[in-house]
Design a protein around this motif. Structure first.
Motif, short mmCIF file in Angstrom:
data_model
loop_
_atom_site.label_atom_id
_atom_site.label_comp_id
_atom_site.label_asym_id
_atom_site.label_seq_id
_atom_site.Cartn_x
_atom_site.Cartn_y
_atom_site.Cartn_z
N VAL A 86 0.68 -7.20 -4.42
CA VAL A 86 1.96 -6.62 -4.01
C VAL A 86 2.90 -6.48 -5.21
O VAL A 86 3.65 -5.49 -5.30
CB VAL A 86 2.64 -7.42 -2.87
CG1 VAL A 86 1.85 -7.31 -1.59
CG2 VAL A 86 2.82 -8.88 -3.23
N GLU A 87 2.84 -7.41 -6.14
CA GLU A 87 3.67 -7.31 -7.36
C GLU A 87 3.16 -6.21 -8.29
O GLU A 87 3.96 -5.51 -8.92
CB GLU A 87 3.71 -8.64 -8.10
CG GLU A 87 4.56 -9.69 -7.44
CD GLU A 87 4.63 -10.97 -8.26
OE1 GLU A 87 4.35 -10.95 -9.49
OE2 GLU A 87 4.96 -12.02 -7.66
N ILE A 88 1.84 -6.06 -8.39
CA ILE A 88 1.29 -4.99 -9.22
C ILE A 88 1.75 -3.64 -8.69
O ILE A 88 2.22 -2.78 -9.44
CB ILE A 88 -0.26 -5.05 -9.25
CG1 ILE A 88 -0.74 -6.38 -9.84
CG2 ILE A 88 -0.83 -3.87 -10.04
CD1 ILE A 88 -2.22 -6.65 -9.65
N PHE A 89 1.65 -3.45 -7.37
CA PHE A 89 2.11 -2.20 -6.75
C PHE A 89 3.60 -1.99 -7.01
O PHE A 89 4.01 -0.89 -7.38
CB PHE A 89 1.86 -2.23 -5.24
CG PHE A 89 0.59 -1.57 -4.81
CD1 PHE A 89 0.59 -0.31 -4.25
CD2 PHE A 89 -0.64 -2.21 -4.95
CE1 PHE A 89 -0.57 0.31 -3.84
CE2 PHE A 89 -1.81 -1.62 -4.55
CZ PHE A 89 -1.79 -0.36 -4.00
N ALA A 90 4.39 -3.04 -6.79
CA ALA A 90 5.85 -2.91 -6.93
C ALA A 90 6.26 -2.59 -8.36
O ALA A 90 7.14 -1.76 -8.59
CB ALA A 90 6.54 -4.19 -6.45
N GLN A 91 5.63 -3.25 -9.33
CA GLN A 91 6.04 -3.08 -10.71
C GLN A 91 5.42 -1.87 -11.39
O GLN A 91 6.06 -1.18 -12.16
CB GLN A 91 5.71 -4.34 -11.52
CG GLN A 91 6.27 -4.30 -12.93
CD GLN A 91 6.20 -5.65 -13.62
OE1 GLN A 91 5.70 -6.62 -13.08
NE2 GLN A 91 6.71 -5.71 -14.84
N LEU A 142 0.31 -1.10 0.97
CA LEU A 142 0.35 0.24 1.56
C LEU A 142 0.83 0.23 3.01
O LEU A 142 1.14 1.28 3.57
CB LEU A 142 -1.03 0.91 1.48
CG LEU A 142 -1.54 1.21 0.07
CD1 LEU A 142 -2.92 1.84 0.11
CD2 LEU A 142 -0.57 2.13 -0.67
N LEU A 143 0.92 -0.96 3.59
CA LEU A 143 1.39 -1.09 4.97
C LEU A 143 2.79 -1.70 5.07
O LEU A 143 3.37 -1.71 6.14
CB LEU A 143 0.41 -1.96 5.77
CG LEU A 143 -1.01 -1.43 5.89
CD1 LEU A 143 -1.94 -2.48 6.48
CD2 LEU A 143 -1.04 -0.17 6.75
N ALA A 144 3.31 -2.19 3.97
CA ALA A 144 4.59 -2.91 3.98
C ALA A 144 5.72 -2.07 4.58
O ALA A 144 5.98 -0.96 4.13
CB ALA A 144 4.95 -3.35 2.57
N GLY A 145 6.36 -2.61 5.60
CA GLY A 145 7.51 -1.96 6.21
C GLY A 145 7.19 -0.70 6.97
O GLY A 145 8.09 0.08 7.29
#
Length: 181
Positions: free
Chosen positions: A53-58, A127-130
């Motif tokens: 999740v951090e890799i995706f966010a950053q 990819l599913l967050a929120g």
């Protein structure tokens, strides 16, 4: 590791949508076959030193997919094992080609409603967050199923205990390879 204690001389790579059970079924399959188990997502996190999740966010999805491709290539160079890939890994042409030449690919498939219920319990899928899991998974299925269909073996997992899926995979592998399950 230089040899495989199981009946296969190739890695068995599990592909499919989030929530289908690639990791949990994969662990049981590896145990049944006497092979090591590797989880591509866990290996990506270890290599990056941070959660997906951090890799995706950053860095975004393209950077994650590039790292995932490199990790899977490294894993496929290892002795045969059972490999749980990330849901999008098989979509990358280079990764798919590596899997096709160096592994037996198994597409685990289940009803979208079952998958949405499973993934709704966790918050570690970027990819599913929120978002509505059913809508996201339905869109992913429309996009990914034609590519997943390129896998060597397709196994319907359904809403059953993981051992049922393991037995179905073992039967499909035995039929494909002539190995005794």
């Amino acid at each position: 590791m230089s040899s495989c204690p199981g009946p296969f001389n190739k890695t068995i790579a599990l592909v499919g949508l989030s929530g289908v059970g690639k990791s949990s079924v994969g662990r049981r399959l590896a145990s049944a076959l006497g092979m090591p188990f590797r989880d591509a997502d866990a290996e990506v996190e270890a290599a990056a030193g941070r959660p997906i999740v951090e890799i995706f966010a950053q860095y975004g999805e393209p950077a994650f997919r590039d790292g995932e491709r490199r990790v899977i290539a490294r894993l496929l160079a290892d002795a045969p094992h059972v490999l749980a890939t990330g849901g999008g890994a098989f979509m990358h042409a280079e990764t798919r080609a590596l899997i096709k030449t160096q592994a037996i690919s198994v597409w685990l498939k289940a009803d979208i409603e079952v998958l949405a219920r499973r993934v709704g319990r966790k918050d570690n899928r970027p990819l599913l967050a929120g978002r509505d899991p059913l809508a996201v998974l339905a869109a992913q299925a429309a996009d990914r199923y034609p590519v997943y269909a390129l896998a060597d073996i397709e196994v319907e997992t359904g809403d059953t205990p993981h051992q049922v899926a393991v037995e179905a995979i073992l039967a499909a592998l035995a039929e494909r390879t002539g190995a005794v399950s």
